[in-house]
Design a protein around this motif. Structure first.
Motif, PDB file in Angstrom:
ATOM      1  N   GLY A  97      45.243  58.883  30.153  1.00  0.00           N
ATOM      2  CA  GLY A  97      44.737  59.036  31.371  1.00  0.00           C
ATOM      3  C   GLY A  97      43.316  58.441  31.866  1.00  0.00           C
ATOM      4  O   GLY A  97      42.905  58.639  32.693  1.00  0.00           O
ATOM      5  N   ASN A  98      43.473  57.273  31.155  1.00  0.00           N
ATOM      6  CA  ASN A  98      42.478  56.146  31.842  1.00  0.00           C
ATOM      7  C   ASN A  98      43.144  55.369  32.694  1.00  0.00           C
ATOM      8  O   ASN A  98      44.224  54.864  32.667  1.00  0.00           O
ATOM      9  CB  ASN A  98      41.964  55.422  30.562  1.00  0.00           C
ATOM     10  N   ALA A  99      42.316  55.132  33.962  1.00  0.00           N
ATOM     11  CA  ALA A  99      42.801  54.196  34.855  1.00  0.00           C
ATOM     12  C   ALA A  99      42.013  53.098  35.176  1.00  0.00           C
ATOM     13  O   ALA A  99      41.047  52.873  34.790  1.00  0.00           O
ATOM     14  CB  ALA A  99      42.939  55.225  36.063  1.00  0.00           C
ATOM     15  N   MET A 100      42.751  52.372  36.152  1.00  0.00           N
ATOM     16  CA  MET A 100      42.128  51.177  36.689  1.00  0.00           C
ATOM     17  C   MET A 100      42.467  50.944  38.168  1.00  0.00           C
ATOM     18  O   MET A 100      43.630  51.080  38.599  1.00  0.00           O
ATOM     19  CB  MET A 100      42.568  49.771  35.815  1.00  0.00           C
ATOM     20  N   LEU A 101      41.489  50.618  38.912  1.00  0.00           N
ATOM     21  CA  LEU A 101      41.500  50.332  40.224  1.00  0.00           C
ATOM     22  C   LEU A 101      41.445  48.822  40.511  1.00  0.00           C
ATOM     23  O   LEU A 101      40.160  48.150  39.974  1.00  0.00           O
ATOM     24  CB  LEU A 101      40.647  51.129  41.092  1.00  0.00           C
ATOM     25  N   ILE A 102      42.219  47.900  41.180  1.00  0.00           N
ATOM     26  CA  ILE A 102      41.940  46.599  41.499  1.00  0.00           C
ATOM     27  C   ILE A 102      42.228  46.502  43.078  1.00  0.00           C
ATOM     28  O   ILE A 102      42.553  47.213  43.639  1.00  0.00           O
ATOM     29  CB  ILE A 102      42.995  45.819  40.850  1.00  0.00           C
ATOM     30  N   TRP A 103      41.509  45.575  43.637  1.00  0.00           N
ATOM     31  CA  TRP A 103      41.372  45.223  45.166  1.00  0.00           C
ATOM     32  C   TRP A 103      41.051  43.861  45.481  1.00  0.00           C
ATOM     33  O   TRP A 103      40.552  43.240  44.380  1.00  0.00           O
ATOM     34  CB  TRP A 103      40.697  46.312  45.879  1.00  0.00           C
ATOM     35  N   GLY A 104      41.497  43.381  46.506  1.00  0.00           N
ATOM     36  CA  GLY A 104      41.140  42.044  46.893  1.00  0.00           C
ATOM     37  C   GLY A 104      39.962  41.903  47.814  1.00  0.00           C
ATOM     38  O   GLY A 104      39.715  43.167  48.594  1.00  0.00           O
ATOM     39  N   GLN A 105      38.957  41.168  47.739  1.00  0.00           N
ATOM     40  CA  GLN A 105      37.523  41.252  48.311  1.00  0.00           C
ATOM     41  C   GLN A 105      37.241  39.763  48.657  1.00  0.00           C
ATOM     42  O   GLN A 105      37.248  39.054  48.049  1.00  0.00           O
ATOM     43  CB  GLN A 105      36.452  41.901  47.320  1.00  0.00           C
ATOM     44  N   PRO A 113      29.903  27.858  55.658  1.00  0.00           N
ATOM     45  CA  PRO A 113      30.952  28.254  56.421  1.00  0.00           C
ATOM     46  C   PRO A 113      32.070  28.948  55.687  1.00  0.00           C
ATOM     47  O   PRO A 113      32.990  29.742  56.234  1.00  0.00           O
ATOM     48  CB  PRO A 113      31.387  26.948  57.209  1.00  0.00           C
ATOM     49  N   ASP A 114      32.071  28.894  54.318  1.00  0.00           N
ATOM     50  CA  ASP A 114      33.175  29.269  53.656  1.00  0.00           C
ATOM     51  C   ASP A 114      32.782  30.779  52.811  1.00  0.00           C
ATOM     52  O   ASP A 114      31.574  31.082  52.856  1.00  0.00           O
ATOM     53  CB  ASP A 114      33.264  28.630  52.361  1.00  0.00           C
ATOM     54  N   SER A 115      33.829  31.683  52.555  1.00  0.00           N
ATOM     55  CA  SER A 115      33.619  32.851  51.783  1.00  0.00           C
ATOM     56  C   SER A 115      34.110  32.897  50.480  1.00  0.00           C
ATOM     57  O   SER A 115      35.129  32.171  50.072  1.00  0.00           O
ATOM     58  CB  SER A 115      34.041  34.055  52.556  1.00  0.00           C
ATOM     59  N   ASP A 116      33.786  33.662  49.660  1.00  0.00           N
ATOM     60  CA  ASP A 116      34.280  33.781  48.358  1.00  0.00           C
ATOM     61  C   ASP A 116      35.308  34.848  48.213  1.00  0.00           C
ATOM     62  O   ASP A 116      35.314  35.844  48.716  1.00  0.00           O
ATOM     63  CB  ASP A 116      33.365  34.296  47.376  1.00  0.00           C
ATOM     64  N   ASN A 117      36.530  34.259  47.776  1.00  0.00           N
ATOM     65  CA  ASN A 117      37.730  35.586  47.892  1.00  0.00           C
ATOM     66  C   ASN A 117      37.920  35.725  46.219  1.00  0.00           C
ATOM     67  O   ASN A 117      38.109  34.812  45.537  1.00  0.00           O
ATOM     68  CB  ASN A 117      38.972  34.847  48.289  1.00  0.00           C
ATOM     69  N   ALA A 118      38.036  37.003  45.799  1.00  0.00           N
ATOM     70  CA  ALA A 118      38.433  37.501  44.571  1.00  0.00           C
ATOM     71  C   ALA A 118      39.046  38.710  44.369  1.00  0.00           C
ATOM     72  O   ALA A 118      39.053  39.322  45.348  1.00  0.00           O
ATOM     73  CB  ALA A 118      37.184  37.451  43.735  1.00  0.00           C
ATOM     74  N   ILE A 119      39.864  39.052  43.069  1.00  0.00           N
ATOM     75  CA  ILE A 119      40.294  40.214  42.827  1.00  0.00           C
ATOM     76  C   ILE A 119      39.091  41.044  41.930  1.00  0.00           C
ATOM     77  O   ILE A 119      38.679  40.483  41.104  1.00  0.00           O
ATOM     78  CB  ILE A 119      41.664  40.229  41.972  1.00  0.00           C
ATOM     79  N   TRP A 120      38.858  42.165  42.414  1.00  0.00           N
ATOM     80  CA  TRP A 120      37.781  43.027  41.569  1.00  0.00           C
ATOM     81  C   TRP A 120      38.480  43.993  40.813  1.00  0.00           C
ATOM     82  O   TRP A 120      39.754  44.545  41.461  1.00  0.00           O
ATOM     83  CB  TRP A 120      36.940  43.354  42.457  1.00  0.00           C
ATOM     84  N   PHE A 121      38.082  44.678  39.862  1.00  0.00           N
ATOM     85  CA  PHE A 121      38.548  45.955  39.327  1.00  0.00           C
ATOM     86  C   PHE A 121      37.456  46.700  38.897  1.00  0.00           C
ATOM     87  O   PHE A 121      36.350  46.479  38.824  1.00  0.00           O
ATOM     88  CB  PHE A 121      39.516  45.497  38.180  1.00  0.00           C
ATOM     89  N   LYS A 122      37.692  48.127  38.659  1.00  0.00           N
ATOM     90  CA  LYS A 122      36.936  49.153  38.107  1.00  0.00           C
ATOM     91  C   LYS A 122      37.712  50.101  37.511  1.00  0.00           C
ATOM     92  O   LYS A 122      38.795  50.364  37.589  1.00  0.00           O
ATOM     93  CB  LYS A 122      36.141  49.839  39.447  1.00  0.00           C
ATOM     94  N   ARG A 123      37.158  50.562  36.140  1.00  0.00           N
ATOM     95  CA  ARG A 123      37.888  51.332  35.144  1.00  0.00           C
ATOM     96  C   ARG A 123      37.517  52.927  35.369  1.00  0.00           C
ATOM     97  O   ARG A 123      36.132  53.177  35.738  1.00  0.00           O
ATOM     98  CB  ARG A 123      37.523  51.016  33.654  1.00  0.00           C
ATOM     99  N   VAL A 132      29.846  49.995  37.244  1.00  0.00           N
ATOM    100  CA  VAL A 132      30.149  48.557  37.785  1.00  0.00           C
ATOM    101  C   VAL A 132      31.483  48.190  38.238  1.00  0.00           C
ATOM    102  O   VAL A 132      32.585  48.518  37.451  1.00  0.00           O
ATOM    103  CB  VAL A 132      29.425  47.599  36.569  1.00  0.00           C
ATOM    104  N   SER A 133      31.593  47.088  39.492  1.00  0.00           N
ATOM    105  CA  SER A 133      32.780  46.552  39.761  1.00  0.00           C
ATOM    106  C   SER A 133      32.751  45.368  38.988  1.00  0.00           C
ATOM    107  O   SER A 133      31.752  44.471  39.024  1.00  0.00           O
ATOM    108  CB  SER A 133      32.703  46.371  41.146  1.00  0.00           C
ATOM    109  N   THR A 134      33.886  44.549  38.615  1.00  0.00           N
ATOM    110  CA  THR A 134      33.802  43.303  37.870  1.00  0.00           C
ATOM    111  C   THR A 134      35.167  42.584  38.654  1.00  0.00           C
ATOM    112  O   THR A 134      35.990  43.088  38.932  1.00  0.00           O
ATOM    113  CB  THR A 134      34.126  43.482  36.462  1.00  0.00           C
ATOM    114  N   ARG A 135      34.766  41.153  38.676  1.00  0.00           N
ATOM    115  CA  ARG A 135      35.837  40.421  39.239  1.00  0.00           C
ATOM    116  C   ARG A 135      36.752  40.092  37.871  1.00  0.00           C
ATOM    117  O   ARG A 135      36.384  39.967  36.800  1.00  0.00           O
ATOM    118  CB  ARG A 135      35.331  38.823  39.597  1.00  0.00           C
ATOM    119  N   VAL A 136      37.986  39.722  38.329  1.00  0.00           N
ATOM    120  CA  VAL A 136      39.139  39.380  37.489  1.00  0.00           C
ATOM    121  C   VAL A 136      38.989  38.239  36.937  1.00  0.00           C
ATOM    122  O   VAL A 136      39.260  37.538  35.962  1.00  0.00           O
ATOM    123  CB  VAL A 136      40.720  39.857  38.207  1.00  0.00           C
ATOM    124  N   ALA A 137      38.547  37.244  37.920  1.00  0.00           N
ATOM    125  CA  ALA A 137      38.362  35.811  37.692  1.00  0.00           C
ATOM    126  C   ALA A 137      37.573  35.258  38.669  1.00  0.00           C
ATOM    127  O   ALA A 137      37.039  36.042  39.751  1.00  0.00           O
ATOM    128  CB  ALA A 137      39.806  35.030  37.742  1.00  0.00           C
TER     129      ALA A 137
END
Length: 284
Positions: A97-105, A113-123, A132-137
């Motif tokens: 029953g433990n889950a994980m949410l991931i999303w692009g941010q 002029p640039d922005s940071d793009n990353a995949i984030w996750f939360k358990r 806490v939300s954490t980056r995948v990489a």
């Protein structure tokens, strides 16, 4: 009331559907709740996550227990405003029953002029979402493309596999052990033409073996499949049914590593579209 988009849930038990129930109580006219994803554990416990638009786009969640029903919806990820943008999200759950949410941010970088793009996750563990939300990489600059559509798989033990497609059509993956962060990135498909047409459809077995399937364009368009050993190395992609065009792959992988791959395929004789299925047996 009018101009509301709400989240409802229903259950299928003993061969019949029950009564749909609203599982959030946002009554503000003009707000939008949408894009729900639900994950169900073997016990019947469930977690669902959706997006709420109300002067920002935030992630909300609710949980279901077989003994008590739905709990109270709560916001779990907050949009920081004009300096931030969320892409698509995905959700998976393990046998406990433990889950994980991931999303692009995408996050704006001050003075650049640039922005940071990353995949984030939360358990989600022990019946609650971690704070806490954490980056995948590490993030990449927006000139390399907005990483906005991650795909998540999780086995029964809680090992998670996330994959995404880059602007150069490279498919990248990373794996996280239960309760841990994600490890080193692995290349599923190198960045090159032809174009990748679909998100990867993935699955991960109990021992860490994984399979990924996706659609490609080019002179020989169709579905490609790559397999990964627990060591993390992906095999060279192999085209399925090379003699004909295949598209829209959907993949499911069991705990033993057995898999079913489905795809659409046009008939060479009359142009009708058919659904095909192919099975893979791991031998375990």
């Amino acid at each position: 009331s009018r101009n509301r988009f709400s989240i409802f849930a229903n259950q299928h038990r003993n061969g019949a559907w029950g009564t749909a129930a609203e599982i959030e109580t946002n009554n503000s006219v003009g707000d939008t709740d949408g894009d729900p994803i639900v994950a169900v554990a073997p016990s019947g416990a469930a977690v669902t996550v959706w997006k709420r638009s109300d002067n920002g786009v935030h992630f909300w969640s609710n949980r279901y227990a077989p003994t008590s029903g739905w709990a109270t919806a709560a916001q779990i990820v907050t949009d920081a405003g004009s300096s931030q943008s969320f892409g698509a999200h995905d959700l998976a759950i393990d046998a406990s029953g433990n889950a994980m949410l991931i999303w692009g941010q995408l996050d704006a970088v001050a003075g650049s002029p640039d922005s940071d793009n990353a995949i984030w996750f939360k358990r989600y563990t022990g019946g609650a979402w971690q704070a806490v939300s954490t980056r995948v990489a590490a993030p990449v600059a927006n000139r390399q493309g907005f990483i906005s559509n991650p795909v998540l798989s999780m086995n029964a033990a809680g090992t998670a596999l996330v994959s995404w497609v880059g602007r150069d059509y490279a498919i990248t993956s990373a794996t996280a052990a239960p309760g841990s962060g994600f490890g080193a990135l692995a290349t599923v498909r190198a960045g090159a033409q032809p174009e990748v047409l679909t998100l990867p459809s993935t699955g991960i077995a109990s021992d860490g073996d994984a399979i990924s399937a996706w659609g490609e364009s080019g002179t020989r368009p169709g579905v490609r499949v790559s397999q990964r050993a627990p060591t993390g190395v992906w095999t060279a992609p192999v085209q399925q049914v090379p003699a004909e065009t295949t598209t829209d792959p959907a993949l499911a992988v069991s705990e033993r590593g057995n898999a079913v791959l489905a795809w659409t395929q046009p008939s060479a004789s009359n142009g009708t579209t058919r659904i095909f299925v192919r099975r893979y047996t791991s031998g375990r």
